[in-house]
Scaffold this motif. Structure first.
Motif, PDB file in Angstrom:
ATOM      1  N   LYS A 120       0.798  -1.173   0.073  1.00 45.11           N
ATOM      2  CA  LYS A 120       0.014   0.023   0.074  1.00 45.11           C
ATOM      3  C   LYS A 120       1.061   1.325  -0.111  1.00 45.11           C
ATOM      4  CE  LYS A 120      -3.996  -0.082   2.336  1.00 45.11           C
ATOM      5  NZ  LYS A 120      -4.845  -0.282   3.329  1.00 45.11           N
ATOM      6  N   PHE A 121       1.950   1.300   0.911  1.00 44.70           N
ATOM      7  CA  PHE A 121       2.711   2.239   0.950  1.00 44.70           C
ATOM      8  C   PHE A 121       3.433   2.735  -0.446  1.00 44.70           C
ATOM      9  CE2 PHE A 121       3.156   1.434   5.720  1.00 44.70           C
ATOM     10  CZ  PHE A 121       2.809   2.855   5.984  1.00 44.70           C
ATOM     11  N   VAL A 122       4.071   1.674  -1.212  1.00 43.69           N
ATOM     12  CA  VAL A 122       4.705   1.840  -2.301  1.00 43.69           C
ATOM     13  C   VAL A 122       3.761   2.128  -3.454  1.00 43.69           C
ATOM     14  CG1 VAL A 122       5.923   0.442  -4.117  1.00 43.69           C
ATOM     15  CG2 VAL A 122       6.482   0.101  -1.852  1.00 43.69           C
ATOM     16  N   CYS A 123       2.599   1.515  -3.523  1.00 44.12           N
ATOM     17  CA  CYS A 123       1.485   2.013  -4.392  1.00 44.12           C
ATOM     18  C   CYS A 123       1.180   3.160  -4.416  1.00 44.12           C
ATOM     19  CB  CYS A 123       0.387   0.945  -4.714  1.00 44.12           C
ATOM     20  SG  CYS A 123       0.993  -0.551  -4.952  1.00 44.12           S
ATOM     21  N   GLU A 124       0.598   3.675  -3.237  1.00 43.96           N
ATOM     22  CA  GLU A 124       0.168   4.983  -3.124  1.00 43.96           C
ATOM     23  C   GLU A 124       1.526   6.357  -3.506  1.00 43.96           C
ATOM     24  OE1 GLU A 124      -2.770   5.600  -3.194  1.00 43.96           O
ATOM     25  OE2 GLU A 124      -3.720   3.708  -2.782  1.00 43.96           O
ATOM     26  N   SER A 125       2.550   5.521  -3.019  1.00 47.45           N
ATOM     27  CA  SER A 125       3.548   6.563  -3.502  1.00 47.45           C
ATOM     28  C   SER A 125       3.966   6.816  -4.826  1.00 47.45           C
ATOM     29  CB  SER A 125       4.996   6.112  -2.708  1.00 47.45           C
ATOM     30  OG  SER A 125       4.956   6.159  -1.382  1.00 47.45           O
ATOM     31  N   ALA A 126       3.835   5.702  -5.629  1.00 48.28           N
ATOM     32  CA  ALA A 126       3.871   5.783  -7.115  1.00 48.28           C
ATOM     33  C   ALA A 126       2.830   6.434  -7.738  1.00 48.28           C
ATOM     34  CB  ALA A 126       4.050   4.571  -7.544  1.00 48.28           C
ATOM     35  N   LEU A 127       1.600   6.265  -7.054  1.00 52.63           N
ATOM     36  CA  LEU A 127       0.503   7.067  -7.538  1.00 52.63           C
ATOM     37  C   LEU A 127       0.497   8.533  -7.425  1.00 52.63           C
ATOM     38  CD1 LEU A 127      -2.396   4.399  -6.837  1.00 52.63           C
ATOM     39  CD2 LEU A 127      -1.679   5.139  -9.236  1.00 52.63           C
ATOM     40  N   SER A 128       1.131   8.781  -6.449  1.00 53.52           N
ATOM     41  CA  SER A 128       1.474  10.359  -5.846  1.00 53.52           C
ATOM     42  C   SER A 128       2.327  10.851  -6.843  1.00 53.52           C
ATOM     43  CB  SER A 128       2.025  10.556  -4.558  1.00 53.52           C
ATOM     44  OG  SER A 128       1.142  10.127  -3.323  1.00 53.52           O
ATOM     45  N   LEU A 129       3.393  10.321  -7.335  1.00 51.79           N
ATOM     46  CA  LEU A 129       4.148  10.682  -8.125  1.00 51.79           C
ATOM     47  C   LEU A 129       3.610  10.800  -9.450  1.00 51.79           C
ATOM     48  CD1 LEU A 129       7.368   8.979  -7.142  1.00 51.79           C
ATOM     49  CD2 LEU A 129       6.923  11.162  -6.931  1.00 51.79           C
ATOM     50  N   ALA A 130       2.951  10.036  -9.915  1.00 52.07           N
ATOM     51  CA  ALA A 130       2.152   9.651 -11.317  1.00 52.07           C
ATOM     52  C   ALA A 130       0.941  10.884 -11.727  1.00 52.07           C
ATOM     53  CB  ALA A 130       1.688   8.239 -11.774  1.00 52.07           C
ATOM     54  N   LEU A 131       0.253  10.791 -10.502  1.00 49.21           N
ATOM     55  CA  LEU A 131      -0.972  11.656 -10.816  1.00 49.21           C
ATOM     56  C   LEU A 131      -1.152  12.938  -9.932  1.00 49.21           C
ATOM     57  CD1 LEU A 131      -3.361   8.695 -10.181  1.00 49.21           C
ATOM     58  CD2 LEU A 131      -2.585   9.446 -12.373  1.00 49.21           C
ATOM     59  N   GLN A 132      -0.193  13.454  -8.985  1.00 48.97           N
ATOM     60  CA  GLN A 132      -0.183  14.545  -8.337  1.00 48.97           C
ATOM     61  C   GLN A 132       1.102  15.225  -8.202  1.00 48.97           C
ATOM     62  OE1 GLN A 132      -2.336  11.898  -5.054  1.00 48.97           O
ATOM     63  NE2 GLN A 132      -3.353  14.131  -4.902  1.00 48.97           N
ATOM     64  N   LEU A 133       2.018  15.261  -9.293  1.00 51.45           N
ATOM     65  CA  LEU A 133       3.262  15.866  -9.106  1.00 51.45           C
ATOM     66  C   LEU A 133       3.081  17.261  -8.810  1.00 51.45           C
ATOM     67  CD1 LEU A 133       6.206  15.095  -9.847  1.00 51.45           C
ATOM     68  CD2 LEU A 133       5.867  15.752 -12.158  1.00 51.45           C
ATOM     69  N   ASP A 134       2.180  18.099  -9.433  1.00 52.83           N
ATOM     70  CA  ASP A 134       2.447  19.330  -9.175  1.00 52.83           C
ATOM     71  C   ASP A 134       1.853  19.762  -7.463  1.00 52.83           C
ATOM     72  OD1 ASP A 134       3.082  20.115 -11.476  1.00 52.83           O
ATOM     73  OD2 ASP A 134       1.246  20.146 -12.176  1.00 52.83           O
ATOM     74  N   GLU A 135       1.267  18.670  -6.858  1.00 50.92           N
ATOM     75  CA  GLU A 135       0.714  19.066  -5.539  1.00 50.92           C
ATOM     76  C   GLU A 135       1.852  18.638  -4.352  1.00 50.92           C
ATOM     77  OE1 GLU A 135      -3.370  17.142  -4.845  1.00 50.92           O
ATOM     78  OE2 GLU A 135      -3.330  17.242  -6.965  1.00 50.92           O
ATOM     79  N   LEU A 136       2.940  17.953  -5.104  1.00 52.43           N
ATOM     80  CA  LEU A 136       3.884  17.473  -4.220  1.00 52.43           C
ATOM     81  C   LEU A 136       4.749  18.515  -3.123  1.00 52.43           C
ATOM     82  CD1 LEU A 136       5.480  14.526  -5.881  1.00 52.43           C
ATOM     83  CD2 LEU A 136       3.547  14.452  -4.173  1.00 52.43           C
TER      84      LEU A 136
END
Length: 170
Positions: free
Chosen positions: A119-135
């Motif tokens: 869960k940590f790895v997948c949600e981290s990857a999705l954060s990078l892929a889908l929410q780059l500008d919000e990081l």
């Protein structure tokens, strides 16, 4: 996980200091394993002594070679039932120099070495892929970041939406 977590937390502290958002001049980090009563002192002492003995035994090549056939082999792992019935709970306490405390809780159902890690790895990857500008720092930050400095609240919110408890109270 203490030795790994300590390095990650200290890296986060160093990066935030570099970015003029320091944790504070007296920042320290310690990690403990918590045991509940009754006999928490006995449980803690037993685990500490057992781990020290086990680590010492593993340093001896003849004993290590005798234990190797008993250890899990590649492809072995917990059953689906074990992975589904596992859980973890991490209580966090931060104390400021003036005595104020912040508390955190990270908790989830599922084996921490399998279900939670995925869960940590997948949600981290999705954060990078889908929410780059919000990081934190948007696309301007790079290098060797930590989950806190690179993913921050974006990851925390994704984990909450995936069913994990991630709470902070001041």
């Amino acid at each position: 996980m203490g030795p790994v977590n300590t390095r990650i937390v200290r890296r986060s502290a160093a990066l935030y200091e570099e970015w003029q958002a320091p944790y504070g001049p007296d920042f320290t980090y310690q990690e403990y394993l918590k045991f509940d009563e009754p006999l928490s002192w006995l449980k803690a002492t037993s685990v500490t002594a057992g781990l020290a003995l086990f680590a010492g035994v593993l340093q001896q090549p003849p004993i290590r070679s005798l234990l190797q056939p008993l250890s899990p082999q590649p492809g072995d792992g917990p059953s689906e039932q074990t992975m589904n019935e596992g859980w973890f709970s991490c209580d966090l306490v931060g104390t400021a120099t003036d005595g104020r405390q912040a508390r955190g809780l990270i908790r989830d159902q599922g084996d921490p070495g399998n279900r939670a890690t995925v869960k940590f790895v997948c949600e981290s990857a999705l954060s990078l892929a889908l929410q780059l500008d919000e990081l934190p720092g948007g696309q301007t930050r790079g290098g060797i970041l930590t989950p806190a400095t690179g993913l921050g609240e974006v990851l925390a919110e994704r984990l909450r939406q995936a069913g994990m408890t991630v709470d902070v109270t001041l």
